[in-house]
Design an enzyme around this catalytic site. Structure first.
Site, PDB file in Angstrom:
ATOM      1  CB  THR A   1      32.546  17.083  33.892  1.00 20.81           C
ATOM      2  OG1 THR A   1      32.463  16.525  35.180  1.00 20.81           O
ATOM      3  CG2 THR A   1      33.820  18.156  33.809  1.00 20.81           C
TER       4      THR A   1
ATOM      5  CG  HIS B   1      28.989  21.543  34.977  1.00 21.12           C
ATOM      6  ND1 HIS B   1      28.180  22.471  35.633  1.00 21.12           N
ATOM      7  CD2 HIS B   1      28.811  20.416  35.548  1.00 21.12           C
ATOM      8  CE1 HIS B   1      27.480  21.896  36.571  1.00 21.12           C
ATOM      9  NE2 HIS B   1      27.939  20.667  36.658  1.00 21.12           N
TER      10      HIS B   1
END
Length: 348
Positions: free
Chosen positions: A45, A48
């Site tokens: 995450t 990202h």
């Protein structure tokens, strides 16, 4: 107590865009504890967010301190908090729930529709200090290496996925040999799986998969799952599937290789809509289960028990890189590179 601290902030809405900034030390509420960070894990995450992809652009406010994987010590305790001590080694659940809905009050907090993610929807933990709800704190066994305690969040994902269905004597297919797919291998082995077959597109993670206890691996660029299953003497297909790749082709091939009545736990997130052959799923009576996060807090209990019962040596192979927080750019470059599995930041 100092007034300001260092924090890793997503300062700009662009690729990279990280800055180490001086920000105020958070003031805790009556139901929170202040945690002094020891180590953080860099999650997919976080990558990202670093890359500033479409998901990050529509999800992440800037500027914001990022990060949600951590281990640290308790520095301050809120006035209404009981059962913790100053200096205690702790980690914590990265999903903050409402505590009031149907799911929260019946012990199914992981289903709360008002869930907020630390470091995603609210201030993160890549900082010298973080204010964490006491209900999210998890006491740690100090005999377990801190680099492993820092990555219990993704390990919990692997355990939640692996324990979604009974594994004793079952043949298991894991599509995707990223960090969580690799973590699931020894977890499945300890849960009694018979054959564990792992797929990926690169040889390096597949080599590590074998070291972690896989029975066999499949490089999908030049091998077929069905051929490997035949070599293992499997006649009916796989009993349990764990989709960890987020790759539509991998998922389709998993469906093709499941036994009738097989069960699939899906953790991987697909970037685009996927087309499924529903006839195969329906007529072969397959069960599909979506997995998000960890069950609160059953997964954490199981995780602690597994780490205390032989999982640590396997997890030590998962942590491949460690950087001082001041080298955060190097750490993210490593995390995006071909040689890293899990990258850890330390605040020493």
């Amino acid at each position: 107590m100092q007034k300001t601290m260092k924090a890793i902030v997503k300062a700009r809405a662009e690729f990279g865009g990280l800055e180490i900034k001086d920000v105020p030390v958070p003031e805790i509420g009556p139901n929170e504890v202040l945690v002094k960070m020891r180590k953080n894990g860099i999650c997919g995450t976080d990558v990202h967010i670093y890359k500033w992809d479409a998901w990050a652009q529509r999800t992440i406010p800037t500027p914001m301190t990022i990060g949600h994987e951590f281990v640290g010590t308790i520095e301050q305790i809120g006035s209404s908090v009981q059962g913790y001590e100053i200096g205690q080694l702790v980690s914590g659940e990265g999903h903050v729930v409402c505590g009031k809905c149907r799911w929260c009050i019946t012990g199914e907090q992981h289903l709360c529709r008002a869930t907020k993610g630390i470091g995603v929807n609210m201030t993160g933990v890549f900082a010298e200090y973080a204010a964490i709800p006491a209900t999210n704190i998890w006491p740690c066994d100090p005999s377990i290496p801190e680099s492993i305690l820092a990555i219990q969040d993704p390990l919990g994902n692997a355990i939640h996925t692996a324990y979604s269905f009974p594994l004793i004597g079952e043949d298991v297919l894991i599509t995707g040999a990223g960090p969580i797919g690799l973590m699931a291998i020894p977890v499945a082995k300890m849960a009694g799986a018979r054959n564990i077959v792992v797929t990926a597109r690169r040889d390096a993670p597949l080599k590590l998969a074998m070291e972690l206890g896989a029975t066999a691996t499949v490089n999908v660029k030049n091998q077929k799952i069905a051929d490997v299953a035949k070599e293992l003497g499997m006649k009916e297909g796989f009993d349990v599937g764990m989709e960890m790749s987020g790759n539509p082709d991998a998922f389709a091939e998993m469906v093709d290789n499941m036994a009738n009545g097989g069960k699939i736990a899906i953790l991987g997130i697909f970037a685009d809509d996927i087309k499924l052959d529903w006839d195969k799923i329906i007529f072969r009576m397959l069960t599909l289960k979506g997995i998000y996060g960890r069950t609160m807090y059953d997964t954490w209990y199981k995780m602690t028990a597994l780490l205390q019962s032989g999982l640590v040596p396997h997890m030590e192979k998962i942590v491949t890189h460690e950087f001082h927080y001041s080298k955060v750019e190097e750490a993210f470059e490593a995390a995006m590179g071909p040689d890293a599995v899990k990258v850890v930041l330390n605040w020493d």
